[in-house]
Design a protein around this motif. Structure first.
Motif, PDB file in Angstrom:
ATOM      1  N   ASP A  91      56.709  12.905  72.561  1.00  0.00           N
ATOM      2  CA  ASP A  91      56.596  14.348  72.339  1.00  0.00           C
ATOM      3  C   ASP A  91      58.003  14.926  72.354  1.00  0.00           C
ATOM      4  O   ASP A  91      58.774  14.671  73.283  1.00  0.00           O
ATOM      5  N   ALA A  92      58.366  15.719  71.359  1.00  0.00           N
ATOM      6  CA  ALA A  92      59.700  16.304  71.316  1.00  0.00           C
ATOM      7  C   ALA A  92      59.923  17.217  72.512  1.00  0.00           C
ATOM      8  O   ALA A  92      58.999  17.884  72.996  1.00  0.00           O
ATOM      9  N   GLY A  93      61.160  17.259  72.985  1.00  0.00           N
ATOM     10  CA  GLY A  93      61.518  18.108  74.107  1.00  0.00           C
ATOM     11  C   GLY A  93      62.526  19.168  73.715  1.00  0.00           C
ATOM     12  O   GLY A  93      63.381  18.936  72.863  1.00  0.00           O
ATOM     13  N   LEU A  94      62.415  20.347  74.354  1.00  0.00           N
ATOM     14  CA  LEU A  94      63.342  21.448  74.124  1.00  0.00           C
ATOM     15  C   LEU A  94      63.718  22.089  75.451  1.00  0.00           C
ATOM     16  O   LEU A  94      62.876  22.196  76.356  1.00  0.00           O
ATOM     17  N   THR A  95      64.952  22.537  75.549  1.00  0.00           N
ATOM     18  CA  THR A  95      65.386  23.282  76.728  1.00  0.00           C
ATOM     19  C   THR A  95      64.562  24.562  76.887  1.00  0.00           C
ATOM     20  O   THR A  95      64.284  25.261  75.916  1.00  0.00           O
ATOM     21  N   SER A 134      65.514  17.511  78.306  1.00  0.00           N
ATOM     22  CA  SER A 134      66.353  18.494  77.619  1.00  0.00           C
ATOM     23  C   SER A 134      67.012  19.447  78.609  1.00  0.00           C
ATOM     24  O   SER A 134      68.209  19.753  78.495  1.00  0.00           O
ATOM     25  N   ASP A 135      66.256  19.943  79.595  1.00  0.00           N
ATOM     26  CA  ASP A 135      66.831  20.841  80.598  1.00  0.00           C
ATOM     27  C   ASP A 135      67.961  20.167  81.365  1.00  0.00           C
ATOM     28  O   ASP A 135      69.015  20.777  81.622  1.00  0.00           O
ATOM     29  N   GLN A 136      67.760  18.909  81.746  1.00  0.00           N
ATOM     30  CA  GLN A 136      68.777  18.218  82.532  1.00  0.00           C
ATOM     31  C   GLN A 136      70.044  17.957  81.716  1.00  0.00           C
ATOM     32  O   GLN A 136      71.163  18.034  82.240  1.00  0.00           O
ATOM     33  N   ILE A 137      69.880  17.661  80.439  1.00  0.00           N
ATOM     34  CA  ILE A 137      71.049  17.483  79.582  1.00  0.00           C
ATOM     35  C   ILE A 137      71.798  18.806  79.452  1.00  0.00           C
ATOM     36  O   ILE A 137      73.029  18.860  79.597  1.00  0.00           O
ATOM     37  N   SER A 138      71.076  19.896  79.199  1.00  0.00           N
ATOM     38  CA  SER A 138      71.726  21.195  79.048  1.00  0.00           C
ATOM     39  C   SER A 138      72.478  21.590  80.311  1.00  0.00           C
ATOM     40  O   SER A 138      73.609  22.102  80.245  1.00  0.00           O
ATOM     41  N   THR A 177      69.125  21.943  74.014  1.00  0.00           N
ATOM     42  CA  THR A 177      68.991  20.515  73.710  1.00  0.00           C
ATOM     43  C   THR A 177      67.632  20.228  73.095  1.00  0.00           C
ATOM     44  O   THR A 177      66.605  20.715  73.579  1.00  0.00           O
ATOM     45  N   LEU A 178      67.650  19.443  72.033  1.00  0.00           N
ATOM     46  CA  LEU A 178      66.430  18.906  71.414  1.00  0.00           C
ATOM     47  C   LEU A 178      66.421  17.403  71.645  1.00  0.00           C
ATOM     48  O   LEU A 178      67.430  16.726  71.404  1.00  0.00           O
ATOM     49  N   THR A 179      65.298  16.889  72.106  1.00  0.00           N
ATOM     50  CA  THR A 179      65.130  15.442  72.234  1.00  0.00           C
ATOM     51  C   THR A 179      63.878  15.015  71.477  1.00  0.00           C
ATOM     52  O   THR A 179      62.854  15.689  71.521  1.00  0.00           O
ATOM     53  N   THR A 180      63.990  13.888  70.786  1.00  0.00           N
ATOM     54  CA  THR A 180      62.834  13.293  70.122  1.00  0.00           C
ATOM     55  C   THR A 180      63.111  11.799  69.988  1.00  0.00           C
ATOM     56  O   THR A 180      64.060  11.282  70.598  1.00  0.00           O
ATOM     57  N   THR A 181      62.316  11.097  69.229  1.00  0.00           N
ATOM     58  CA  THR A 181      62.464   9.648  69.127  1.00  0.00           C
ATOM     59  C   THR A 181      63.893   9.266  68.750  1.00  0.00           C
ATOM     60  O   THR A 181      64.383   9.633  67.675  1.00  0.00           O
ATOM     61  N   GLN A 182      64.570   8.591  69.650  1.00  0.00           N
ATOM     62  CA  GLN A 182      65.918   8.065  69.448  1.00  0.00           C
ATOM     63  C   GLN A 182      66.903   9.105  68.922  1.00  0.00           C
ATOM     64  O   GLN A 182      67.799   8.791  68.128  1.00  0.00           O
ATOM     65  N   LEU A 183      66.774  10.349  69.399  1.00  0.00           N
ATOM     66  CA  LEU A 183      67.673  11.405  68.946  1.00  0.00           C
ATOM     67  C   LEU A 183      67.845  12.469  70.024  1.00  0.00           C
ATOM     68  O   LEU A 183      66.873  12.899  70.644  1.00  0.00           O
TER      69      LEU A 183
END
Length: 404
Positions: A252-256, A21-25, A45-51
């Motif tokens: 595990d869901a990811g957040l910036t 998420s940090d790298q995308i942001s 940015t939020l990341t989770t299964t296929q999203l």
């Protein structure tokens, strides 16, 4: 200060869901700054299964103006996001760079925030928010970073290099490390414990393959830590939960912004609370944390202290900092009050002051330089060209002169 103790820091890899998420942001920050050096970006940015979901506030000439996207801008943003995930190495059923669902909810920056931040008439550019920011440096490593965090980063960076090169094909992107060192007379002398949890290919949790993975990790740790730090008493915990096949955003869901201690000093110094990634350099959460690291590192590099913490504070919309505080933890060759005066003078002379504009212009922060900061720490990195300018030690002589 205590002189004999044990201390621990952790790190996470580029494939950890929060770091994805940090790298995308930060890739979005770089994209917009490459189009408009005065772009305003606050991208979460939020990341989770296929999203992957983007949210936040932006303003960028030629990309997003007056509430409208320029032609091709949305496609370029999506391509940027997918490229980040591809380069990390996620091509798994639960998270694949080419097939995950992408949702973009970036929108216009608040006009009320903009009026406080933007320069106008006789008003200088103001801070993008209130807050406190800290910088730190110590003489435990060549990069003037806390040793526990320095080696935690090094371990995971080596694992990633070996994964990308094919030298360790059994590794997958997600990983965490933790290093505990024993200090004697304030100096690190031995590793008492090392924890490494790494995502792996199927089958590397039993038998000979498990032994191969654990042997590889121990070898990496032994090579990277100083000679003699790994002893027969060093306790290793490698994948202590057992299998680690499902990882990254699928596990595990990811957040910036959830790994701010990994980003800074591993708990060896205070943190103001604000995250860095996804923010343009008008946000003092980011830029003031960078300049305080710059100043603290130069204090230590100049031999004026072996350990230095600097704090600054700001009010939203106000250009000048509300406070400057220096603590050399009893290691300074001059008083902390004298160092505060010297730092303020050098910052004014060399950077144009500790205002948001002075920091970002003086350090050259209005450039697409942030993607590389978002994994393996924002500090303790090698300055090269436009990258990591806050890691230079070119103020050391000026600080010494200011104390005469």
């Amino acid at each position: 200060m205590r002189s004999n103790y044990v201390f621990t820091s952790e790190s996470v890899s580029e494939g950890h869901p929060d770091k994805v998420s940090d790298q995308i942001s930060d890739a979005i920050v770089d994209l917009f700054l490459s189009k408009d050096p005065e772009a305003r970006v606050a991208c979460e940015t939020l990341t989770t299964t296929q999203l992957v979901v983007l949210a936040g506030e932006i303003r960028c000439k030629g990309v997003f103006e007056n509430g409208e996207w320029a032609e091709g801008a949305l496609a370029e943003i999506e391509k940027t996001v997918r490229d980040v995930v591809r380069k990390i190495g996620y091509a798994q059923d639960g998270f694949h760079w080419e097939t995950f669902e992408f949702i973009n909810r970036l929108h216009a920056q608040s006009a009320h925030i903009a009026q406080g931040v933007d320069a106008s008439g006789n008003k200088d550019e103001g801070a993008g928010d209130q807050g406190i920011m800290f910088g730190y440096a110590c003489d435990e490593t060549p990069d003037l970073m806390p040793a526990t965090l320095y080696y935690s980063h090094k371990i995971l960076h080596r694992l990633a290099e070996d994964r990308h090169s094919g030298a360790a094909p059994f590794l997958e992107p997600d990983a965490k490390s933790q290093v505990t060192l024993r200090f004697e007379n304030g100096v690190p002398v031995a590793a008492t414990a090392v924890v490494v949890s790494t995502q792996h290919a199927p089958g590397y949790d039993t038998g000979d393959k498990e032994a191969q993975l654990k042997g590889y990790v121990k070898q990496v740790v032994t090579e990277l830590l100083p000679e003699g730090f790994v002893t027969a008493e060093t306790v290793f915990h490698i994948n202590p939960t057992g299998s680690f096949e499902i990882g990254g955003p699928d596990g595990d869901a990811g957040l910036t912004g959830r790994k701010i201690i990994v980003d800074t000093y591993g708990g060896a110094a205070p943190h103001g609370g604000g995250a860095f990634s996804g923010k343009d350099p008008t946000k003092v959460d980011r830029s003031a944390a960078y300049v305080t690291r710059y100043l603290a590192k130069n204090v230590v590099a100049a031999g004026l202290a072996t350990r230095c913490t600097i704090q600054v504070s700001y009010a939203i919309g106000v250009s000048k900092p509300l406070s400057l505080y220096v603590d050399t933890h009893g290691t300074g060759s001059a008083s902390d009050a004298d160092l505060e005066a010297a730092i303020a003078k050098v910052a004014a002379d060399k950077l144009g002051g500790l205002t948001p504009r002075g920091i970002r212009v003086g350090l050259g922060l209005n450039k697409p330089i942030y993607g590389v900061t978002a994994a393996y720490g924002h500090f303790g990195r090698e300055p090269e060209g436009d990258l990591f300018p806050w890691e230079r030690t070119d103020l050391a002589d000026a600080l010494k002169a200011a104390l005469v």
